[in-house]
Design an enzyme around this catalytic site. Structure first.
Site, short mmCIF file in Angstrom:
data_model
loop_
_atom_site.label_atom_id
_atom_site.label_comp_id
_atom_site.label_asym_id
_atom_site.label_seq_id
_atom_site.Cartn_x
_atom_site.Cartn_y
_atom_site.Cartn_z
N ASP A 141 -11.07 3.01 3.87
CA ASP A 141 -11.35 1.58 3.78
C ASP A 141 -12.84 1.32 3.57
OD1 ASP A 141 -9.28 -0.35 3.94
OD2 ASP A 141 -8.93 0.09 6.05
N GLN B 35 -4.62 -1.23 9.66
CA GLN B 35 -4.59 -2.57 9.05
C GLN B 35 -5.18 -3.61 10.01
OE1 GLN B 35 -3.72 -3.17 5.91
NE2 GLN B 35 -3.94 -5.37 6.01
N LYS C 77 0.84 -1.21 0.00
CA LYS C 77 0.00 0.00 0.00
C LYS C 77 0.87 1.25 0.00
CE LYS C 77 -3.87 -2.36 2.21
NZ LYS C 77 -4.69 -2.64 3.40
#
Ligand code: GUN
Length: 291
Positions: free
Chosen positions: A121, A98, A54
């Site tokens: 997200d 995460q 990422k």
């Protein structure tokens, strides 16, 4: 006939070029530097490699990536305090924590602490809720990437039977909702579903996101179906494989995604897209404030 392999990697490269152009414009004409804050807690090797990918993708697209890595002893209060800082920092447009988190940290509390305006997200209940009632929101990256892959095929989604195997909050549940919005008919299957292959054989579009290596053989697939494999499983040999038996299923499907090089690169691309969208919104708010 052998299926056409959907290269998520190629589509991702195409989309990332466009994203990079938009990022450059924001930097040049709006003095906004798109910035994503990423928090990694603990030492899960898969999470490490996802976060690394990422960060690299952000940097290649010209998006700043502030990566903070904490030991698994980080407390929930300490993590909430970092999120609060990122929420209040006007120069940060996206926040990603995460998952999974260590067991002593309550995942839902963390997701809900992230400002919905920075939740790139798309996991916050407000964004999930808005998506369900067709309001503007951040769309979770993997479902969004899957939709973009299907759109790239120029096949109609309307009225198609989309069958989702898996019901996670990150992929299974939202991907079904997203295709419902596209006027598909949706069936959800999961670990308690009886006669799974009898159901999956009815799918025009079969989306598999369960995390069980090679679960889906060709007997689970209708001739000519589109098969999307979200699974990323590491075999004992160290090789990556999906939830779908690629070699046999590709002889039956019309389109199929490979693992690796399918859904994965698209997930990261849509994270970039969501971060760009958030920064663009900030730029237009800045303009309104000046006027
Ligand atoms: N863990 C596995 N996939 C994801 C994702 O898309 N976002 C976050 N934050 N964690 C994940």
């Amino acid at each position: 006939m052998s299926a056409v392999i959907i290269s998520g990697k190629e589509l991702a490269t195409e989309k990332r070029t466009f994203i990079k152009e938009q990022v450059t414009k924001l930097r040049q004409f709006d003095a906004v530097q798109p910035t994503l804050a990423v928090v990694l807690v603990g030492d899960d090797p898969a999470s490490h490699s996802y976060v690394k990918a990422k960060k690299k993708a952000c940097e290649e697209a010209g998006i700043n990536c502030l990566l903070e890595h904490y030991p698994s002893t980080l407390t929930q209060e300490e993590l909430l305090s970092r999120i609060d800082y990122f929420n209040r920092n006007e120069e940060i447009h996206g926040i990603l924590v995460q998952l999974p988190l260590p067991k002593h940290i309550h995942e839902n509390s963390i997701i809900e602490a992230i400002s919905p305006e920075k939740d790139v997200d798309g996991f916050h209940p407000i964004n999930i809720g808005k998506m369900m009632i067709n309001q503007d929101s951040f769309i979770p990256c993997t479902p969004y990437g899957i939709l973009e892959m299907i759109r790239s095929l120029n096949v109609s989604i309307t009225g198609k039977h989309v069958i989702v195997v898996g019901r996670s909050n990150i992929v299974g549940k939202p991907v079904g909702q997203l295709f419902l919005k596209e006027d598909a008919t949706i069936t959800y299957c999961h670990s308690k579903t009886k006669n799974l292959s009898d159901i999956t054989r009815q799918a025009d579009i079969l989306i598999v996101a369960v995390g069980r290596a090679n679960l889906i053989s060709s007997s689970y697939v209708k001739e000519g179906a589109i098969v999307i494999d979200v699974g990323v499983n590491r075999l004992e040999s160290g090789k990556l494989c999906g939830d779908v038996q690629f070699d046999s299923v590709k002889e039956k499907a019309s389109y199929i995604t490979p693992v690796p090089g399918g859904v994965g690169p698209m997930t990261i691309t849509m994270l970039l897209q969501n971060t760009l969208q958030s920064a663009q919104k900030k730029a237009s708010q800045n303009k309104t404030n000046i006027l």
